[in-house]
Design an enzyme around this catalytic site. Structure first.
Site, PDB file in Angstrom:
ATOM      1  N   HIS A   1      -6.883  -8.787  -2.533  1.00  0.00           N
ATOM      2  CA  HIS A   1      -8.301  -8.248  -2.313  1.00  0.00           C
ATOM      3  C   HIS A   1      -8.260  -6.849  -2.537  1.00  0.00           C
ATOM      4  O   HIS A   1      -7.084  -6.205  -2.628  1.00  0.00           O
ATOM      5  CB  HIS A   1      -8.733  -8.590  -0.722  1.00  0.00           C
ATOM      6  CG  HIS A   1      -7.550  -8.017   0.168  1.00  0.00           C
ATOM      7  ND1 HIS A   1      -6.527  -8.332   0.670  1.00  0.00           N
ATOM      8  CD2 HIS A   1      -7.687  -6.907   0.707  1.00  0.00           C
ATOM      9  CE1 HIS A   1      -5.834  -7.780   1.316  1.00  0.00           C
ATOM     10  NE2 HIS A   1      -6.567  -6.775   1.442  1.00  0.00           N
TER      11      HIS A   1
ATOM     12  N   TYR B   1       0.838  -1.391   0.080  1.00  0.00           N
ATOM     13  CA  TYR B   1       0.028   0.008   0.147  1.00  0.00           C
ATOM     14  C   TYR B   1       0.956   1.304  -0.144  1.00  0.00           C
ATOM     15  O   TYR B   1       1.759   1.273   0.668  1.00  0.00           O
ATOM     16  CB  TYR B   1      -0.950   0.072   1.239  1.00  0.00           C
ATOM     17  CG  TYR B   1      -2.024  -0.939   1.273  1.00  0.00           C
ATOM     18  CD1 TYR B   1      -3.259  -0.621   0.747  1.00  0.00           C
ATOM     19  CD2 TYR B   1      -1.816  -2.150   1.917  1.00  0.00           C
ATOM     20  CE1 TYR B   1      -4.265  -1.562   0.659  1.00  0.00           C
ATOM     21  CE2 TYR B   1      -2.866  -3.133   1.926  1.00  0.00           C
ATOM     22  CZ  TYR B   1      -4.165  -2.983   1.304  1.00  0.00           C
ATOM     23  OH  TYR B   1      -4.957  -3.762   1.368  1.00  0.00           O
TER      24      TYR B   1
ATOM     25  N   ARG C   1      -2.180 -12.174   3.396  1.00  0.00           N
ATOM     26  CA  ARG C   1      -3.614 -11.943   2.833  1.00  0.00           C
ATOM     27  C   ARG C   1      -3.947 -12.430   1.311  1.00  0.00           C
ATOM     28  O   ARG C   1      -2.878 -12.072   0.693  1.00  0.00           O
ATOM     29  CB  ARG C   1      -3.881 -10.478   2.904  1.00  0.00           C
ATOM     30  CG  ARG C   1      -3.907  -9.765   4.211  1.00  0.00           C
ATOM     31  CD  ARG C   1      -5.025 -10.400   5.259  1.00  0.00           C
ATOM     32  NE  ARG C   1      -6.199 -11.027   4.707  1.00  0.00           N
ATOM     33  CZ  ARG C   1      -7.078 -10.094   4.145  1.00  0.00           C
ATOM     34  NH1 ARG C   1      -7.329  -8.754   4.284  1.00  0.00           N
ATOM     35  NH2 ARG C   1      -8.403 -10.740   3.790  1.00  0.00           N
TER      36      ARG C   1
ATOM     37  N   HIS D   1     -10.364  -3.586  -1.156  1.00  0.00           N
ATOM     38  CA  HIS D   1     -11.184  -3.050  -0.224  1.00  0.00           C
ATOM     39  C   HIS D   1     -12.369  -1.924  -0.782  1.00  0.00           C
ATOM     40  O   HIS D   1     -11.882  -1.189  -1.788  1.00  0.00           O
ATOM     41  CB  HIS D   1     -10.512  -2.168   0.910  1.00  0.00           C
ATOM     42  CG  HIS D   1      -9.470  -2.998   1.743  1.00  0.00           C
ATOM     43  ND1 HIS D   1      -9.796  -3.309   3.027  1.00  0.00           N
ATOM     44  CD2 HIS D   1      -8.136  -3.287   1.604  1.00  0.00           C
ATOM     45  CE1 HIS D   1      -8.695  -4.014   3.373  1.00  0.00           C
ATOM     46  NE2 HIS D   1      -7.875  -3.987   2.515  1.00  0.00           N
TER      47      HIS D   1
ATOM     48  N   TYR E   1       0.042  -9.851   0.591  1.00  0.00           N
ATOM     49  CA  TYR E   1       0.852  -9.145   1.496  1.00  0.00           C
ATOM     50  C   TYR E   1       0.848 -10.011   2.612  1.00  0.00           C
ATOM     51  O   TYR E   1       0.064 -10.327   3.116  1.00  0.00           O
ATOM     52  CB  TYR E   1       0.831  -7.953   1.611  1.00  0.00           C
ATOM     53  CG  TYR E   1      -0.503  -7.344   2.180  1.00  0.00           C
ATOM     54  CD1 TYR E   1      -0.825  -7.399   3.494  1.00  0.00           C
ATOM     55  CD2 TYR E   1      -1.657  -6.778   1.246  1.00  0.00           C
ATOM     56  CE1 TYR E   1      -1.938  -6.843   3.990  1.00  0.00           C
ATOM     57  CE2 TYR E   1      -2.906  -6.367   1.742  1.00  0.00           C
ATOM     58  CZ  TYR E   1      -3.080  -6.505   3.034  1.00  0.00           C
ATOM     59  OH  TYR E   1      -4.142  -6.042   3.638  1.00  0.00           O
TER      60      TYR E   1
END
Ligand SMILES: [Fe+2]
Length: 253
Positions: A170, A118, A167, A172, A157
């Site tokens: 995905h 991110y 994870r 959000h 990640y």
């Protein structure tokens, strides 16, 4: 939004309509006889904070009756260049509990880049940032409740929940429907992700509802020589509701 033509609704109305198909809310002016006064004798602090002059009524135009500008549907072209990674079209419909489309729903997304990182100060794991990808998108559904983004498939990640926890890929999502009670914050997954089995966030969704969090590979919307496509329909309320996000997944949002 600059090309939108505004027309007044008529006497007593303050809202606007649009010649280009936008559905803009409209509001009646408040009736001063039933409005709580900003200054009230005996309520001492109101004397300090109330305006001394009569407020000016401003016209309710586009800015006053709409939310953020819904132009962030293209995530792969930022800061003057192309993001690295697999291009994907993510699209679907926002539906209410009766299966009806929800137009004008604000759909916001945030995601990691192709490397699983991110763009945020607290995300410091050693995966590269992409100068042309910030992972933020925002659109408003059309009259049939449809939304779509062009983005990059996010990478997995690590998140420290347990030894070697990763994870699944995905995106959000945050959605606002017609009312504050129609807020949904959730995550969209990709089909057949090998990381599903060891992800407690995915597995915290009741087994019977997990499929609702997984997008569908959409061959029809794949763009030849350009991008893959995934379809994900989102139900804001009711027995078919898309599962809400229930926990922090260790990322920055
Ligand atoms: Fe995340």
């Amino acid at each position: 939004m600059g090309s939108v033509t505004l027309r007044p609704y008529g006497p007593g109305m303050t809202g606007t309509t649009s010649a280009s198909g936008l559905h803009l809310p409209r509001y009646l002016r408040e009736d001063p006889s039933v409005r709580t006064p900003v200054a009230f004798d005996g309520y001492r602090s109101t004397a300090l904070r109330a305006p001394l002059r009569t407020p000016v009524d401003l016209p309710h135009r586009l800015t006053e009756v709409t939310g953020p500008d819904p132009v962030l549907a293209e995530l792969t072209l930022r800061n003057g260049g192309e993001a690295v990674g697999q291009r994907i079209l993510v699209h679907g419909r926002v539906l209410d509990s009766d299966g009806r489309p929800v137009p004008d729903a604000l759909v916001e997304v945030w995601q990691a880049n192709a490397s699983g990182r991110y763009r945020h100060v607290v995300d410091t794991w050693p995966a590269p940032l992409d100068p042309h990808f910030d992972g933020l998108g925002r659109v408003v559904t059309d009259s049939l409740g449809r939304y779509e983004f062009m983005t990059i498939k996010p990478g997995a990640y690590p998140w420290g929940n347990h030894h070697n926890a990763w994870r699944p890929a995905h995106i959000h999502f945050s959605l606002f429907g017609r009312a504050f009670t129609q807020r949904l914050v959730t995550q969209m997954y990709f089909p057949d992700d090998p990381l599903f089995g060891q992800d407690p966030i995915f597995n915290s969704i009741p087994a019977a509802a997990r499929y609702r969090a997984i997008s569908r590979y959409d061959l029809e919307r794949t763009q030849d020589n350009w991008a893959l496509a995934f379809e994900w329909n989102i139900v804001l309320r009711g027995s078919d509701q898309t599962p809400f996000e229930t926990d922090d997944d260790g990322d920055v949002a």
